[in-house]
Scaffold this motif. Structure first.
Motif: not given
Length: 291
Positions: A125-147
């Motif tokens: 139930q670590n919401d801060v870590s969860l949100a940070d992970t979503y943002l980092l995954l989003s960055q990775i997806f952008i790098s892969q053109n998975n917009f």
């Protein structure tokens, strides 16, 4: 990534240990500050703090450019934290390893670690870590053109979590910036500009000057991409004033480079040459400061 890693840890003080057993080998030469800490806590049988010191050593190693070795060090820390069932430590280790893999372009491993982090964050139930992970995954997806997946992660998961549940306005600003960068990467400039404006408005509302500066720079870059040179100059000049006032030296380097380009485009060669001279001076000073 360097800024994220630096922010996640503080370098320890040097302990007066000159020799001893470290990682199974006897050392007669002086140990590094981090090795001294690890040696000390290992001998004190404080494994939780030992794992934290090892993690710090991994960050130090990554910042010095040895990414492969840093991953080995994080793995050692992770092994200890997993044995201790120290969930906070395990999450911290996974976060750093995920960032390293993403920085190295090992996106498969980074996404795999990200998915593990999502599960760990949900369980604890670590919401801060969860949100940070979503943002980092989003960055990775952008790098892969998975917009599309990148957009959904921010719009449907990270932003609602940060803005409404955690009332984290700085986190919400990061979400706006991430969405804007996503659209800018697709050359959807109208949408990118809209989200950078939302980032700027929220930053002004909470009085967060660094976020105001960053949003102004990003807005200027979008306007430069579509040829709105004078409007971009207005944004950059305001960003320059705030950066000077708040001594944001790193941002000033980028601002002076942008000013050189903008003044060149607008035909103001004297101002362009001055901006170029200031850019080179600030860049040299920064490089000396980080050596």
């Amino acid at each position: 990534m360097n800024k994220q890693l630096k922010a996640s840890d503080s370098p320890p003080l040097i302990f007066p240990v000159s020799a001893g057993i470290y990682s199974g080998s006897f050392k007669t030469d002086s140990l590094s500050a981090y090795e001294q800490l690890i040696f000390l806590y290992r001998n004190l049988c404080d494994r939780k703090v030992e794992a934290s010191a090892i993690h710090s050593y991994g960050i130090h190693t990554a910042l010095n450019g040895d990414m492969d070795e840093s991953l080995n060090i994080f793995t050692e820390a992770l092994s200890i934290n997993a044995t201790l069932k120290n969930n906070a430590g395990v999450i911290k280790n996974h976060q750093s390893m995920m960032r390293i893999h993403a920085f190295m372009g090992n996106y498969f491993n980074a996404v795999k670690l990200g998915n593990t982090l999502v599960d760990l964050s949900l369980i604890s139930q670590n919401d801060v870590s969860l949100a940070d992970t979503y943002l980092l995954l989003s960055q990775i997806f952008i790098s892969q053109n998975n917009f599309k997946d990148a957009e959904n992660l921010v719009m449907k998961k990270a932003l609602p979590l940060l803005y409404y549940k955690l009332n984290d306005k700085i986190g919400a600003i990061k979400c706006y910036d991430q969405l804007a960068f996503n659209y800018k990467s697709q050359k959807r400039f109208s949408e990118a500009k809209w989200f950078y404006i939302q980032s700027n408005l929220l930053a002004r509302k909470i009085g967060h000057s660094e976020s105001i500066v960053n949003s102004l720079i990003n807005l200027a870059h979008v306007k430069m991409a579509i040829g709105d040179w004078q409007l971009a100059l207005n944004d950059i000049q305001e960003a320059e004033q705030l950066s000077v006032k708040n001594q944001y030296k790193f941002q000033l380097i980028e601002i002076k480079k942008d000013l050189f380009e903008l003044y060149s485009k607008l035909g103001n060669l004297n101002a362009a040459n001055l901006a170029l001279l200031q850019f080179k001076q600030l860049e040299e000073e920064y490089l000396v400061s980080v050596q």
